[in-house]
Design a protein around this motif. Structure first.
Motif, short mmCIF file in Angstrom:
data_model
loop_
_atom_site.label_atom_id
_atom_site.label_comp_id
_atom_site.label_asym_id
_atom_site.label_seq_id
_atom_site.Cartn_x
_atom_site.Cartn_y
_atom_site.Cartn_z
N GLY A 71 1.72 60.07 16.37
CA GLY A 71 1.13 61.01 17.33
C GLY A 71 1.78 62.38 17.28
O GLY A 71 1.10 63.41 17.32
N ALA A 72 3.10 62.39 17.17
CA ALA A 72 3.83 63.66 17.12
C ALA A 72 3.52 64.42 15.84
O ALA A 72 3.42 65.65 15.84
N SER A 73 3.36 63.70 14.72
CA SER A 73 3.04 64.40 13.47
C SER A 73 1.62 64.98 13.52
O SER A 73 1.39 66.07 12.99
N VAL A 74 0.70 64.28 14.17
CA VAL A 74 -0.66 64.83 14.33
C VAL A 74 -0.62 66.06 15.24
O VAL A 74 -1.26 67.08 14.95
N LEU A 75 0.15 65.98 16.33
CA LEU A 75 0.28 67.12 17.24
C LEU A 75 0.93 68.31 16.52
O LEU A 75 0.47 69.44 16.64
#
Length: 127
Positions: A71-75
């Motif tokens: 999720g953090a890499s997508v954000l």
């Protein structure tokens, strides 16, 4: 689901590599070329961090860390692409850079933990 994520990651790496080579070989270096190359690097960074978080989880907690990392890499990728391609008002500048920094720290930390946790859980020296 894991196979789909891995296919998307590998596919994005292949596509961005081809795009980068094509842009370098055929384009004149200007603002657009720079943005395209930066986009390929950002997608590659997010893909590699996501790849670190896409392995087989060794525990329930490990799975949560992997989901946080993905999720953090997508954000991170979304915010970085917005910064790259959209002209933002000045009042959003500091706020969006903070979001980018937090997402990057969470993504890299989660990727690091995702790679270390399987070894730590099975090694008596690391417990």
């Amino acid at each position: 689901m894991r196979k789909l994520i891995l296919r998307i990651i590998v596919g994005s790496l292949v596509v961005t590599a081809l795009l980068g080579v094509i842009v370098i070989l055929t384009g004149s270096f200007g603002e657009l070329t720079g943005k395209v190359l930066l986009t390929t690097v950002l997608v590659d960074v997010a893909s590699i961090v996501g790849l670190c978080c896409a392995g087989q989880p060794s525990s329930v907690g490990h799975r949560y860390i992997q989901k946080l990392g993905l999720g953090a890499s997508v954000l991170f990728l979304a915010v970085a692409l917005i910064i790259t391609w959209v002209e933002l008002p000045e009042n959003l500048g500091e706020f969006i850079w903070r979001i980018l920094a937090v997402a990057a720290i969470l993504a890299v930390s989660s990727a690091h933990a995702s790679l270390i946790l399987p070894s730590a859980l099975h090694s008596p020296r690391l417990r």
